[in-house]
Design an enzyme around this catalytic site. Sequence first.
Site, PDB file in Angstrom:
ATOM      1  N   HIS A 173      34.249-114.571  36.826  1.00  0.00           N
ATOM      2  CA  HIS A 173      33.765-112.987  36.793  1.00  0.00           C
ATOM      3  C   HIS A 173      32.636-112.923  37.837  1.00  0.00           C
ATOM      4  CE1 HIS A 173      31.922-109.528  35.553  1.00  0.00           C
ATOM      5  NE2 HIS A 173      31.633-109.743  34.182  1.00  0.00           N
ATOM      6  N   GLU A 180      37.624-105.222  23.730  1.00  0.00           N
ATOM      7  CA  GLU A 180      38.468-104.621  24.621  1.00  0.00           C
ATOM      8  C   GLU A 180      39.738-104.492  23.934  1.00  0.00           C
ATOM      9  OE1 GLU A 180      38.628-106.516  28.621  1.00  0.00           O
ATOM     10  OE2 GLU A 180      39.717-104.685  29.258  1.00  0.00           O
ATOM     11  N   HIS A 223      39.054-105.796  31.657  1.00  0.00           N
ATOM     12  CA  HIS A 223      37.867-106.403  32.100  1.00  0.00           C
ATOM     13  C   HIS A 223      37.990-108.022  31.713  1.00  0.00           C
ATOM     14  CE1 HIS A 223      33.630-106.614  33.057  1.00  0.00           C
ATOM     15  NE2 HIS A 223      33.508-106.983  31.882  1.00  0.00           N
ATOM     16  N   LYS A 265      40.416-112.370  35.918  1.00  0.00           N
ATOM     17  CA  LYS A 265      39.328-113.327  35.778  1.00  0.00           C
ATOM     18  C   LYS A 265      39.696-114.569  35.259  1.00  0.00           C
ATOM     19  CE  LYS A 265      35.626-109.698  34.921  1.00  0.00           C
ATOM     20  NZ  LYS A 265      36.432-108.460  34.614  1.00  0.00           N
ATOM     21  N   PHE A 319      26.710-105.241  30.453  1.00  0.00           N
ATOM     22  CA  PHE A 319      25.449-105.523  29.714  1.00  0.00           C
ATOM     23  C   PHE A 319      24.582-104.260  30.111  1.00  0.00           C
ATOM     24  CE2 PHE A 319      24.474-110.498  29.847  1.00  0.00           C
ATOM     25  CZ  PHE A 319      25.589-110.514  28.841  1.00  0.00           C
ATOM     26  N   CYS A 328      27.989-105.576  35.096  1.00  0.00           N
ATOM     27  CA  CYS A 328      29.508-105.903  35.235  1.00  0.00           C
ATOM     28  C   CYS A 328      30.260-104.898  35.616  1.00  0.00           C
ATOM     29  CB  CYS A 328      29.920-106.757  34.131  1.00  0.00           C
ATOM     30  SG  CYS A 328      28.923-108.265  33.948  1.00  0.00           S
TER      31      CYS A 328
END
Lengths: 396, 424
Positions: B351, B325, B314, B346, B410, B174
């Site tokens: 996403h 975050e 993010h 987002k 990830f 991501c």
Amino acid sequence: MSARDVVITGIGLVSSLGEGAERHWEVLRAPGAKPVYDADIFHPYTIHPLPEIEWGQQIAKRGDQRQMETWQRLGTYTAGVALGDAGAKDDEQLLATMDMIVAAGGGERDVNVDQAILDAALSRNDRDVLLNEKLTTELRPTLFLAQLSNLLAGNISIVHKVTGSSRTFMGEEGAGVSAIETAVARIRSGQSSHVLVGGAFQTEHPDMLLAYELGGFLHRKRWKSIWKRAANDGGGVITGSGAAFLVLETREHAEARGARIYAVIERVASGRSKRADGNLSDAISGLVRALDLPEDQLLAISGASGAHVATGAERSALASAGKFAVRGFSSLTGHMKEAQFPFAIALAALAIHNNAPYPPFDAENESELNGGPVDAALATAIGYSRFEGAALVVKA
Amino acid sequence: MSSNTDHLGRPIVAITGIGLVTSLGQGIKDNWAALTAGRSGIHPITRFPTDHLSTTISGTVDFLASSNKGASALTYELAELAAREAVSGASLNVNDFAGPLFLASPPIELDWHERLSLYDTADLTQPVYERLLAAAREHMRSDTFEASQFGSIADRLSDRFGARGLPITLSTACASGATAIQLGVEAIQRGETSRALAIGADGSATAEALIRFSLLSALSTQNENPEKASKPFSKDRDGFVLAEGGAALVLESLESAKARGAKVLGILKGCGEKADDFHRTRSKPDGSPAIAAVRAAIADAGLHEDEIDYVNAHGTSTPENDKMEHLSLSTVFGERIKQMPISSNKSMIGHTLSAAGAVEAVVSVLTMQHGVIPPTINYDVPDPAIELDVVPNVKRDASVSSVLSNSFGFGGQNACLVMTREPV
């Protein structure tokens, strides 16, 4: 010689021939090295299988091993071999600042789940519903991660604590070329001081063969050297499971920590020739010229895949230069896709480090190197379908 | 001349072209209008049946010619549209870009429809492993072969735009879009090129992709009101919404941009990254890798924490990401974090995975250009553990001269970008 020279201080290799830099040197320097292959398991295709590996030697926790399919495990293992070889294994500070570029494939799917879907679909019209039904109930939840491209690098971070940065490049041989080229450029320009770079390929999965055979690239008859595979025996490629990782750093950085230096990566050249135009051989000649090679006869560690067009073009390009003692190592290891270019560079570095050439791997098609020291070598990876790379590796 | 180099003597990297496609629409104009109106692009899935699925909503891009032609074809089209807008917007030749290409795109796999159609032609008397292989070599479909090659999309894009050299296709999960930009910035800083094309594109919202993320409990299951499902930093957030998109940036040395009289849209001032060694999907509990990535980006930009005006988060809307975050940002920015505007695109776009870092970099540039911060929508139930000014629900006029854009993924991926409106 410069403090910013990009030197190789660690080599990790695994192929059907065995494990480790020393093992590969010993096997390949001996005249008449024999390939290890299996012509039965994926008949009519021949593959070079993984050797026996004691995974626990590099991946201590069984829990970690279980979180990876074989490809990730192979790459993580081989990265550990390279780090150990570089004397970097227990140096936390060194690892925490080490950058990483991995050339990755991925997609080691669950063969049994896929097969069950394929078979069930033969008698179903609502195939999309069938997919949902089967995939939601039969996929192992963690399989996605265990076969995901960037999770090879992710596992190297977890298992070996390499955490300076983590980048994954994709795109067959070209990914390996770009990984090396980018690592070298970053080190030389001062953007990085030390980098772990490499790739792995695990061919013992039908989907890995399928990605070649959709383009008709696989050789389908008995094993032969890459230079002897006939067009009516299939596409010319015999694949192999294997991996190659290198630790690269500036000469200054390596010397400061007292690391052994195998060789220097002097120059890297890459290209994207338009294969449809039919002038790949000229493009390869141009790539080699861009490396500004020494005048003398030179060892050329070729990553040629055996694919007819690309291998023929490389052969004629190198032959026309009239000075190369070519060694097509894929005859013995099989084609290792993303790992091909790092592997070629590793073998070039080993010959330079040991100041001795490899004997021809195919005496009918590869010439002897005439005497003298081995203080430079060419390494190539010409993609079976697209992308080209070459490097000049020289004595430290 | 010195005004063309940064605090480390490197060429300053300008952004001279941007392009964007998301579920909100095609092109900068439509996307910006939707983002500032607080509109959601999330909708019920119609591309494939949703029987048996626990998540039935997404931010798929359904209005393109390739929308039903598989992940590889759609990813190419998203990349092509975004890059065309960026390159032409930069007043460069869309057929002869003449710089390197960096593509963030999803790892590809043979599409199920292709696999099934291949199997329809298979000889069932053969051993199981051999059936698809034999069918493949007998039929030799070049489209299917190309769709199975990781390098093929970037290769086609290079042809399309006349990019130079061997294109790089990358994945940092991501964070991929941010990494593509970082690679372009570094190439310019090394002096290898005066411009680079960085693209993030992801058209891989297939049933299998959705199921994979579902099995990891990563997706929102708030299917009843799709446009309300993505609610970053809210107490009732329950996962991200899978989406598709494409974004492209023309990166160019400031010197080159000035020399050809190009309009400078913003400056890509700094990049930072740090890998996490804690877990495959979870971040280190103390947030230290994300903190290090944020700090590295700000330091690389030659700025102090106080000089960051706004954070493009993010902000995935997963319980884990938003909590971590917040922890990272409050560690870096201290008490000031409570007053700093931080919003998540987002909440509206969903996403877009491999594209997200590039999509959000483009929106960050627009935010500075227009002096308008797009909101975090669906912020109805604040999470008391996350004390942030998320620019709730409604856009805000604000002079923004610098943005931090975060991307976490990830596999321990953390990449952050700092962009500024002005070169200095």
